[in-house]
Scaffold this motif. Structure first.
Motif, PDB file in Angstrom:
ATOM      1  N   GLU A 120     -13.868   6.523  -3.226  1.00 27.97           N
ATOM      2  CA  GLU A 120     -12.992   7.185  -2.260  1.00 27.97           C
ATOM      3  C   GLU A 120     -12.581   6.155  -1.208  1.00 27.97           C
ATOM      4  O   GLU A 120     -13.437   5.480  -0.634  1.00 27.97           O
ATOM      5  CB  GLU A 120     -13.703   8.357  -1.586  1.00 27.97           C
ATOM      6  N   LEU A 121     -11.277   6.063  -0.950  1.00 31.57           N
ATOM      7  CA  LEU A 121     -10.764   5.165   0.090  1.00 31.57           C
ATOM      8  C   LEU A 121     -10.471   6.006   1.323  1.00 31.57           C
ATOM      9  O   LEU A 121      -9.437   6.663   1.415  1.00 31.57           O
ATOM     10  CB  LEU A 121      -9.512   4.445  -0.415  1.00 31.57           C
ATOM     11  N   ARG A 122     -11.391   5.949   2.288  1.00 26.06           N
ATOM     12  CA  ARG A 122     -11.325   6.892   3.406  1.00 26.06           C
ATOM     13  C   ARG A 122     -10.500   6.388   4.577  1.00 26.06           C
ATOM     14  O   ARG A 122     -10.173   7.167   5.467  1.00 26.06           O
ATOM     15  CB  ARG A 122     -12.752   7.187   3.880  1.00 26.06           C
ATOM     16  N   THR A 123     -10.202   5.108   4.631  1.00 24.63           N
ATOM     17  CA  THR A 123      -9.518   4.557   5.796  1.00 24.63           C
ATOM     18  C   THR A 123      -8.191   3.917   5.397  1.00 24.63           C
ATOM     19  O   THR A 123      -7.985   3.542   4.235  1.00 24.63           O
ATOM     20  CB  THR A 123     -10.391   3.505   6.493  1.00 24.63           C
ATOM     21  N   LYS A 124      -7.320   3.766   6.369  1.00 24.62           N
ATOM     22  CA  LYS A 124      -6.025   3.139   6.114  1.00 24.62           C
ATOM     23  C   LYS A 124      -6.202   1.701   5.650  1.00 24.62           C
ATOM     24  O   LYS A 124      -5.463   1.225   4.774  1.00 24.62           O
ATOM     25  CB  LYS A 124      -5.180   3.181   7.381  1.00 24.62           C
ATOM     26  N   LEU A 125      -7.180   0.988   6.232  1.00 24.33           N
ATOM     27  CA  LEU A 125      -7.404  -0.395   5.856  1.00 24.33           C
ATOM     28  C   LEU A 125      -7.812  -0.501   4.391  1.00 24.33           C
ATOM     29  O   LEU A 125      -7.308  -1.354   3.649  1.00 24.33           O
ATOM     30  CB  LEU A 125      -8.467  -1.031   6.753  1.00 24.33           C
TER      31      LEU A 125
END
Length: 562
Positions: A257-262
């Motif tokens: 899961e890619l939880r952040t904008k970065l």
């Protein structure tokens, strides 16, 4: 039917294993008010792989000082200078101190587990044998936590076993790396008698490297046979904690899961993917450069740092480390090659290319098999849902359109043939609603101290019946595990057959901070605890201190006082 937390706390909990995962799990359960907690171990002392009878001079851990420790007990300055890495002696002393401080009288030593099965009605029966008296008995517990890890049952190819050596007339010792501590004195004594005494070490992992380096430092002739080495990190100067102990490497590694904008930028955009690949390529190039490893050296025949799950942290390197000793010719390299068996005259080890390596002793650093198969029958494994199975879904159903995943290594031809049945690496999917069985230590990460402690809190909340983010049915839990398995196959395409289900029910190698955030979210407590603003958060040091009051937070959420 749900059971009140007060009643649950009065029911017994058996913890199988007294290594790091078992110790912190027992401590958290006791802190949460569980009254009857007992740890079982075959060892004579606490620590698991770091038990006093298993460690040997020169063995070290990849974690830097202050990283592999638990919040209740700070870790002292290392006793042995190995850069910033921890030695086996450091880890042994810390584990023993933790056990003596928090778990006096809770550990039953020298107790072999023969079988674990569900009792009639509810609870568990554990058949054990006292290794001092050989007396067998059956212990009963309401709940079980399996903390055996994946480093207790040696995996030895039949063609290299002691029995195969004996049949070929090989008279020297044939030792698995896990037993090296018990044989090192004999090897050194034989070496004193015979200056030409030679040892062949089979394997390219960290144990093989540590053992080879130790023997070379002591003047023993050593040859190491490997196809590929573990990847490694090395630097001209020690990396700052803002890089080595922060979320930085985890962010660059990606997670399911890619939880952040970065993270989304780095792994789902064209430019971000280029940055990610360039970073890991630079890290690999700089590691070889820092240790002055020539481009044609077999030492470069290693797995990828980005795509792999086995990486040694060499730090700034040392003159007496494995790589330096190899470059100096004090450790001979038979690579890339594979040991096939023993020669007919019983004098040497036969390699795949036909080379015969004369040896007086052979050390097999050939990994470990599952520690579960010896303590559960196939029937119980099936009933509980511990085993692997063929994938139930096609991997094409899961889409991770990550630009950072371009140009992956070739998948092992059998890498897609199994899936795990363990939900989040913590609970067998079939058993998710019973809340009487859990696992700690089966999630492969680079920070076991922080990870095991968070997992112990998750397990305690699970046992107490806390309100958690959980699947509503075994079927939903199994499909979650299927998705995790598909991710592991995509993220680590050539690595899955290296690991066993008792140590890698889930893989969160560099991305362990994200995996622990998910478990904290499951418990309904704050995640991403290292803090920082929009610019600094990737570089904030992650410390066990940030989860020190996690038990209090969980109790407050449950509506209980101190």
């Amino acid at each position: 039917m749900s059971v009140s937390p007060d009643l649950v706390r009065k029911q017994s909990v058996g913890i199988v294993g007294a290594g790091a995962a078992g110790l912190i799990t027992a401590h958290i359960l006791l802190q949460d008010g569980f009254e009857d907690v007992q740890l079982l171990t075959r060892d004579k002392s606490a620590g698991g792989v770091w038990a006093r009878e298993r460690i040997y001079p020169g063995v070290s851990i990849n974690n830097v000082h202050g990283e592999f420790c638990f919040s209740p007990l700070p870790m002292p300055t290392p006793q042995v200078s190995m850069g910033k890495r921890l030695s086996g002696e450091d880890m042994c002393a810390y584990m023993e101190n933790f056990a003596n401080t928090f778990l006096p009288g809770k550990i039953r030593f020298e107790t072999e587990i023969l079988d674990i099965c569900r009792a009639d009605g509810s609870g568990w029966e554990v058949e054990v044998q006292d290794l001092k008296t050989d007396v067998k008995q059956v212990l009963t517990y309401a709940r079980i936590v399996l903390c055996t890890g994946g480093c207790s049952e040696p995996s030895i190819p039949g063609s290299l076993s002691a029995e195969a050596a004996k049949r070929a007339g090989f008279l020297g010792p044939v030792i698995h790396s896990s037993e090296f501590a018990n044989h090192v004195d004999r090897i050194l004594e034989d070496h004193k008698v015979n200056p030409d005494y030679s040892v062949v070490v089979v394997g390219g992992g960290k144990s093989a490297q540590d053992i080879s380096a130790l023997l070379a430092r002591l003047g023993v002739k050593v040859t190491i046979v490997f196809e590929r080495l573990d990847a490694f990190l090395a630097y001209p100067v020690q990396l700052p904690d803002s890089i080595r102990k922060s979320r930085f490497l985890a962010i660059m590694a990606s997670h399911i899961e890619l939880r952040t904008k970065l993270e989304r930028f780095l792994h789902t955009t064209w430019f971000g993917g280029k940055i990610t690949h360039a970073f890991w390529d630079l890290l690999e190039w700089a590691s070889y450069k820092a240790l002055n490893i020539p481009e044609d050296s077999p030492l470069r025949n290693s797995y990828s740092i980005f795509w792999g799950i086995r990486t040694t942290d060499e730090g700034i390197g040392r003159k007496d480390c494995f790589y330096s000793l190899s470059l100096d010719g004090k450790i001979k390299l038979a690579a890339p090659n594979r040991a096939m068996g023993y020669t007919g005259d019983g004098q040497a080890l036969l390699l795949r290319d036909g080379t015969e390596l004369k040896a007086n002793a052979v050390i097999l650093a050939t990994g470990f098999r599952s520690s579960w198969t010896g303590i559960f029958t196939e029937k119980t494994i099936e009933e509980l849902g511990l085993g692997r199975h063929a994938p139930l879904t096609d991997d094409k159903e899961y889409i991770w359109d990550y630009t950072s995943f371009s140009q992956p290594p070739s998948s092992h031809p059998h890498s897609g043939q199994w899936s795990t049945s363990i939900y989040r690496g913590l609970v067998p999917s079939k058993n998710i609603n019973r809340r009487d069985f859990a696992i700690n230590g089966a999630i492969f990460t680079t920070n076991n101290g922080y990870g095991f402690e968070v997992m112990a809190h998750w397990i305690s909340s699970y046992f107490l019946g806390d309100k958690m983010r959980l699947p509503t049915s075994p079927e939903e839990a199994l499909m979650h595990a299927e998705r995790d398995s598909a991710w592991m196959r995509k993220r680590f395409p050539e690595m899955l057959l290296w690991v066993n289900e008792s140590y890698s029910s889930n893989l969160a190698f560099w991305s362990w901070p994200q995996a622990m955030d998910e478990l904290l979210d499951d418990m309904g407590v704050p995640s991403m605890r290292s803090g920082g603003n929009w610019l600094t958060w990737p570089f904030k040091v992650i410390s066990p201190a940030e989860i020190k009051d996690l038990g209090e937070e969980r109790r407050a959420r449950r509506g209980e006082g101190h």
